[in-house]
Design a protein around this motif. Structure first.
Motif, PDB file in Angstrom:
ATOM      1  N   GLY A  33       0.710  -1.126  -0.001  1.00  0.00           N
ATOM      2  CA  GLY A  33      -0.167   0.073  -0.042  1.00  0.00           C
ATOM      3  C   GLY A  33       0.867   1.410   0.058  1.00  0.00           C
ATOM      4  O   GLY A  33       1.796   1.350  -0.476  1.00  0.00           O
ATOM      5  N   GLY A  34       0.514   2.251   0.835  1.00  0.00           N
ATOM      6  CA  GLY A  34       1.418   3.505   0.765  1.00  0.00           C
ATOM      7  C   GLY A  34       2.261   3.502   1.941  1.00  0.00           C
ATOM      8  O   GLY A  34       2.662   4.500   2.248  1.00  0.00           O
ATOM      9  N   LEU A  35       2.465   2.416   2.602  1.00  0.00           N
ATOM     10  CA  LEU A  35       3.555   2.127   3.686  1.00  0.00           C
ATOM     11  C   LEU A  35       3.007   3.286   4.944  1.00  0.00           C
ATOM     12  O   LEU A  35       3.632   3.776   5.419  1.00  0.00           O
ATOM     13  N   THR A  36       1.737   3.332   5.194  1.00  0.00           N
ATOM     14  CA  THR A  36       1.089   4.365   6.119  1.00  0.00           C
ATOM     15  C   THR A  36       0.747   3.383   7.357  1.00  0.00           C
ATOM     16  O   THR A  36       0.804   3.994   8.524  1.00  0.00           O
ATOM     17  N   SER A  37       0.813   2.059   7.383  1.00  0.00           N
ATOM     18  CA  SER A  37       0.220   1.211   8.317  1.00  0.00           C
ATOM     19  C   SER A  37       1.502   0.498   9.085  1.00  0.00           C
ATOM     20  O   SER A  37       2.200   0.194   8.188  1.00  0.00           O
ATOM     21  N   PRO A  38       1.570   0.100  10.364  1.00  0.00           N
ATOM     22  CA  PRO A  38       2.488  -0.782  10.729  1.00  0.00           C
ATOM     23  C   PRO A  38       2.675  -1.948   9.891  1.00  0.00           C
ATOM     24  O   PRO A  38       3.610  -2.366   9.562  1.00  0.00           O
ATOM     25  N   TYR A  39       1.585  -2.815   9.536  1.00  0.00           N
ATOM     26  CA  TYR A  39       1.630  -3.898   8.709  1.00  0.00           C
ATOM     27  C   TYR A  39       2.224  -3.724   7.669  1.00  0.00           C
ATOM     28  O   TYR A  39       3.128  -4.504   7.292  1.00  0.00           O
ATOM     29  N   GLN A  40       1.905  -2.490   6.832  1.00  0.00           N
ATOM     30  CA  GLN A  40       2.475  -2.339   5.389  1.00  0.00           C
ATOM     31  C   GLN A  40       4.163  -2.168   5.620  1.00  0.00           C
ATOM     32  O   GLN A  40       4.692  -2.684   4.658  1.00  0.00           O
ATOM     33  N   VAL A  41       4.469  -1.681   6.809  1.00  0.00           N
ATOM     34  CA  VAL A  41       5.915  -1.263   6.885  1.00  0.00           C
ATOM     35  C   VAL A  41       6.603  -2.680   7.167  1.00  0.00           C
ATOM     36  O   VAL A  41       7.859  -2.662   6.629  1.00  0.00           O
ATOM     37  N   LEU A  42       6.003  -3.463   7.849  1.00  0.00           N
ATOM     38  CA  LEU A  42       6.459  -4.823   8.369  1.00  0.00           C
ATOM     39  C   LEU A  42       6.597  -5.892   6.760  1.00  0.00           C
ATOM     40  O   LEU A  42       7.489  -6.338   6.425  1.00  0.00           O
TER      41      LEU A  42
END
Length: 156
Positions: A15-24
Motif C-alpha cells: 500500500g502506501g506504507l502508512t500502517s505498521p503492517y505495511q511497513v513490516l
C-alpha cells in the motif's frame, strides 16, 4: 491481545506504507528479495538506530547495520523468513512488533529450518515509519551455530 498467526512473507500489498503492517511487509519483501535499496528505505538512516541479531551482534547506526544485510544478501546461503505469531503495539509516533520468524537457510543441498524470536521498533520520522531497532534471537545453540556458519561462510 491475540497474536496474529497469518504470516507476513513480503508478498503482501505494501500500500502506501502508512500502517505498521505495511511497513513490516516492506521489511520482509526487502529481506526475502535481497533488496538492499528497499531495506535502506525501511530503516532510519541515522546513528541512533540499533540491531541485535544472530549474525552481527549489536550494530549501531546504518553504517554498521548495512554490511550485515550485504553479507546475508550476497553470501553463499539462501535465507528466507516470514513473520508470524506477532502482535503490534502502536502509539501515534512509534510502534513495535513482537513475534517469531520461521523459514530456512539453504546452502548447497542442505536446508535448515529457522526459528527466531523477533522484535522490531519503528518510529514516525518526517511523516513516515522507519525502523529504529531490531532484536532477533535463536534459542537453540546448534541451530544458531549452523546458521552463522552457513550465512557468514565459515563452515566448521
Amino acid at each position: 491481545m491475540v497474536p496474529i498467526q497469518e504470516p507476513i512473507t513480503g508478498n503482501e500489498d505494501q500500500g502506501g506504507l502508512t500502517s505498521p503492517y505495511q511497513v513490516l511487509v516492506q521489511f520482509y519483501c526487502a529481506f526475502n528479495r535481497s533488496d538492499l535499496s528497499m531495506m535502506e528505505a525501511n530503516w532510519a538512516n541515522t546513528d541512533d538506530i540499533a540491531m541485535d541479531n544472530p549474525l552481527g551482534g549489536i550494530k549501531r547506526g546504518w553504517k554498521e547495520i548495512r554490511p550485515v544485510y550485504e553479507r546475508i544478501f550476497s553470501g553463499p546461503a539462501e535465507v528466507y523468513v516470514e513473520y508470524y505469531d506477532y502482535t503490534i503495539h502502536e502509539t501515534p509516533e512509534m510502534f513495535y512488533a513482537v513475534g517469531r520468524e520461521r523459514g530456512y537457510f539453504r546452502l548447497g543441498n542442505e536446508e535448515v529450518k529457522l526459528a527466531i524470536r523477533t522484535s522490531r521498533v519503528f518510529q514516525k520520522l518526517e511523516g513516515s515509519w522507519r525502523q529504529v531497532h531490531h532484536h532477533g534471537s535463536i534459542d537453540e545453540p546448534k541451530l544458531l551455530e549452523r546458521y552463522q556458519s552457513a550465512v557468514l561462510g565459515n563452515r566448521p
